[in-house]
Enzyme design. Structure first.
Site, short mmCIF file in Angstrom:
data_model
loop_
_atom_site.label_atom_id
_atom_site.label_comp_id
_atom_site.label_asym_id
_atom_site.label_seq_id
_atom_site.Cartn_x
_atom_site.Cartn_y
_atom_site.Cartn_z
N ASP A 31 -33.20 18.33 30.54
CA ASP A 31 -33.28 19.44 29.57
C ASP A 31 -32.88 20.74 30.30
O ASP A 31 -33.27 20.94 31.45
CB ASP A 31 -34.73 19.54 29.06
CG ASP A 31 -34.83 20.30 27.75
OD1 ASP A 31 -35.34 19.72 26.78
OD2 ASP A 31 -34.42 21.48 27.69
N GLY A 36 -36.33 24.24 24.95
CA GLY A 36 -37.52 23.42 25.20
C GLY A 36 -38.52 24.11 26.11
O GLY A 36 -38.28 25.22 26.61
N ALA A 73 -30.91 16.62 22.76
CA ALA A 73 -30.43 17.97 23.09
C ALA A 73 -29.30 18.38 22.14
O ALA A 73 -28.28 17.70 22.07
CB ALA A 73 -29.92 17.99 24.53
N SER A 116 -29.03 13.70 11.18
CA SER A 116 -29.69 14.66 10.28
C SER A 116 -29.31 14.39 8.84
O SER A 116 -28.18 14.00 8.53
CB SER A 116 -29.25 16.07 10.65
OG SER A 116 -29.69 16.98 9.67
N TYR A 140 -23.13 22.88 11.49
CA TYR A 140 -24.16 22.06 12.14
C TYR A 140 -24.09 20.62 11.63
O TYR A 140 -24.02 19.66 12.39
CB TYR A 140 -25.54 22.67 11.88
CG TYR A 140 -26.69 21.74 12.22
CD1 TYR A 140 -26.93 21.38 13.54
CD2 TYR A 140 -27.52 21.23 11.22
CE1 TYR A 140 -27.98 20.53 13.85
CE2 TYR A 140 -28.56 20.38 11.53
CZ TYR A 140 -28.79 20.03 12.85
OH TYR A 140 -29.82 19.17 13.15
N LYS A 144 -22.93 16.77 13.39
CA LYS A 144 -23.68 15.50 13.34
C LYS A 144 -22.79 14.40 12.76
O LYS A 144 -22.82 13.25 13.22
CB LYS A 144 -24.95 15.68 12.50
CG LYS A 144 -25.96 16.64 13.10
CD LYS A 144 -26.64 16.05 14.32
CE LYS A 144 -27.56 17.00 15.03
NZ LYS A 144 -28.15 16.46 16.26
N PHE A 207 -37.55 31.54 -0.45
CA PHE A 207 -36.11 31.77 -0.61
C PHE A 207 -35.61 31.09 -1.89
O PHE A 207 -35.13 29.98 -1.85
CB PHE A 207 -35.34 31.20 0.58
CG PHE A 207 -35.65 31.85 1.90
CD1 PHE A 207 -36.01 33.19 1.99
CD2 PHE A 207 -35.54 31.12 3.08
CE1 PHE A 207 -36.28 33.79 3.22
CE2 PHE A 207 -35.80 31.70 4.32
CZ PHE A 207 -36.18 33.04 4.39
N ARG A 280 -31.55 31.47 0.03
CA ARG A 280 -30.88 31.52 1.32
C ARG A 280 -29.59 30.72 1.15
O ARG A 280 -29.63 29.58 0.68
CB ARG A 280 -31.79 30.85 2.36
CG ARG A 280 -31.24 30.82 3.76
CD ARG A 280 -32.28 30.31 4.76
NE ARG A 280 -32.56 28.87 4.64
CZ ARG A 280 -33.39 28.20 5.45
NH1 ARG A 280 -34.02 28.83 6.42
NH2 ARG A 280 -33.60 26.92 5.28
N GLY A 282 -26.65 28.21 1.27
CA GLY A 282 -26.47 26.89 1.88
C GLY A 282 -27.64 25.94 1.73
O GLY A 282 -27.60 24.83 2.27
C1 UD1 Z 1 -32.44 22.59 7.96
C2 UD1 Z 1 -31.45 21.49 7.84
C3 UD1 Z 1 -31.91 20.30 8.66
C4 UD1 Z 1 -32.00 20.71 10.09
C5 UD1 Z 1 -32.97 21.85 10.19
C6 UD1 Z 1 -32.84 22.32 11.61
C7 UD1 Z 1 -30.24 21.51 5.75
C8 UD1 Z 1 -30.21 21.06 4.37
N1 UD1 Z 1 -31.31 21.11 6.45
O1 UD1 Z 1 -33.62 22.19 7.27
O2 UD1 Z 1 -30.99 19.25 8.59
O3 UD1 Z 1 -32.42 19.65 10.87
O4 UD1 Z 1 -32.63 22.92 9.30
O5 UD1 Z 1 -33.25 23.58 11.82
O6 UD1 Z 1 -29.37 22.20 6.21
N2 UD1 Z 1 -37.88 28.40 3.25
C9 UD1 Z 1 -38.45 29.47 2.59
N3 UD1 Z 1 -38.91 30.51 3.34
C10 UD1 Z 1 -38.82 30.54 4.71
C11 UD1 Z 1 -38.24 29.43 5.37
C12 UD1 Z 1 -37.77 28.37 4.61
O7 UD1 Z 1 -38.54 29.50 1.37
O8 UD1 Z 1 -39.25 31.54 5.30
C13 UD1 Z 1 -37.40 27.25 2.46
C14 UD1 Z 1 -35.93 26.94 2.66
O9 UD1 Z 1 -35.16 27.66 1.75
C15 UD1 Z 1 -35.90 25.44 2.42
C16 UD1 Z 1 -37.29 24.95 2.85
O10 UD1 Z 1 -38.11 26.12 2.90
O11 UD1 Z 1 -35.74 25.17 1.07
C17 UD1 Z 1 -37.29 24.29 4.19
O12 UD1 Z 1 -36.59 25.13 5.11
P1 UD1 Z 1 -36.46 24.82 6.66
O13 UD1 Z 1 -37.81 24.50 7.20
O14 UD1 Z 1 -35.68 25.92 7.26
O15 UD1 Z 1 -35.64 23.46 6.76
P2 UD1 Z 1 -34.24 23.05 6.08
O16 UD1 Z 1 -33.41 24.22 5.80
O17 UD1 Z 1 -34.56 22.15 4.94
#
Ligand code: UD1
Length: 327
Positions: A31, A36, A73, A116, A140, A144, A207, A280, A282
């Site tokens: 690592d 980490g 990693a 992923s 990203y 993968k 979001f 947010r 995407g």
């Molecule tokens: C994303 C990736 C996932 C990746 C991970 C790594 C996608 C679809 N998924 O997960 O493959 O392994 O990141 O970092 O691209 N949210 C809020 N408020 C916040 C934070 C998050 O509402 O402050 C919502 C987000 O909009 C989302 C959910 O919570 O809908 C989960 O978010 P998050 O924990 O960031 O994970 P993903 O975006 O699903």
């Protein structure tokens, strides 16, 4: 088996070390500690090195006597991958090619890859199966996808035995409280909501509340990090018989952002401010995976499938380590 674990000081990697040791395997961590934490590897030998340096990788493989490699990693911020795709293609794709080249040179042919669910892009419906089209919508996810393509080609041409494990949302912490999730910056929902419960931040922002989901917020499939870890060990043990393998790691159950916030409030017994802000970019509305394939073929079963139990382990760790590993 002796196993080289790249990224073993990271969130999923460090939990994999626990499961490897529980199953009687011997792990060695490689690592660069850019993300980490040295404290997360416990008593495992840790070699600090970078995958961009083939010499360092080669000597780690030699020192460890590894018969298999678990490759965690990687860079994993979707937003950053859009801003700086070069970093992602080099770190996630080119460095994986280097690792595979050194493995070939040393005759190591067992490989477990951190895939992923991002590879599915915006699925037409859920739950998602492994045979669904892969059509990532961000760099990203495309790194993968690219590595999965490389692995399939190397399996055919060079006999590489691999498993690609497509994680849905990794969450939770070791139930014994020893390790947990500590990213810098933190972007994941569960730790951020817990930070709000701990008063480390003023509020949590949702979001987007206008998604086509039951409560208007995004739905995700949260999988306990130790369940992810145990799947890695099971897949590694099955490589000689079953490779190549591509599996979803998920619970088949979706939880909305509002569900997660409510659960954290219940488990912590604390209230905090919840804001509603625009989407947010995407974020797919709903990502829920079917893990029937790994259940059927390897007998994997999540031991901690409920959101409540996942949040409890995360809360317990954060409460005891409000400053993460730095505290
Ligand atoms: C994303 C990736 C996932 C990746 C991970 C790594 C996608 C679809 N998924 O997960 O493959 O392994 O990141 O970092 O691209 N949210 C809020 N408020 C916040 C934070 C998050 O509402 O402050 C919502 C987000 O909009 C989302 C959910 O919570 O809908 C989960 O978010 P998050 O924990 O960031 O994970 P993903 O975006 O699903």
């Amino acid at each position: 088996m002796k196993v080289l674990v790249t990224g073993g000081a990271g969130y999923v990697g460090s939990h994999a070390l626990m499961e490897l040791s529980r199953a009687g395997h011997e792990a060695f961590v490689f690592d660069n500690l850019s993300q980490g934490h040295a404290q997360a590897v416990g008593s495992c030998p840790l070699v600090r090195g970078d995958l961009s340096d083939e010499g360092q990788v080669e000597s780690a493989l030699e020192q460890s006597g590894a018969e298999a490699v678990m490759h965690f990693a990687a860079s994993a911020y979707v937003g950053e991958s859009v801003e700086d795709p070069e970093k992602y293609y080099f770190n996630n794709v080119v460095n994986t090619l280097r690792l595979l080249r050194v493995m070939r040179r040393r005759g190591v042919d067992r490989f477990i890859f951190s895939g992923s669910c991002t590879v599915y892009g915006v699925p037409e419906r859920v739950p998602i199966g492994e045979d669904w089209p892969v059509q990532a919508i961000n760099p990203y996810g495309r790194t993968k996808m690219a590595v999965e393509g490389v692995l399939a080609d190397y399996a055919r041409a060079y006999g590489l035995k691999y498993a690609s494990l497509r994680y849905f949302n990794a969450a939770g912490a070791a139930p014994d409280g020893s390790i947990g999730e500590d990213h810098d910056p933190e972007t994941h929902l569960i730790p951020l909501v817990i930070h709000a419960a701990l008063g480390k931040r003023d509020s949590i922002a949702i979001f987007g509340t206008d998604y086509p989901t039951p409560d208007g917020t995004c739905v995700r499939d949260y999988v306990h990090v130790l369940d992810l870890a145990s799947a890695h060990v099971m897949a590694m043990e099955a490589l000689d018989e079953r490779a190549p393998m591509v599996y979803n790691l998920s619970t088949g159950r979706g939880h909305s952002v509002r569900d997660v916030i409510e659960r954290v409030k219940q488990v912590s017994g604390r209230d905090f401010r919840v804001l509603e802000v625009p989407r947010r970019p995407g974020d797919p509305p709903e990502l829920v995976g079917s893990a029937n394939k790994i259940r059927r073929e390897l007998g994997w079963e999540p031991r901690c499938p409920s959101l409540r139990a996942i949040v409890e382990t995360a809360w317990n760790w954060h409460k005891e380590h409000p400053d993460g590993f730095g505290g």
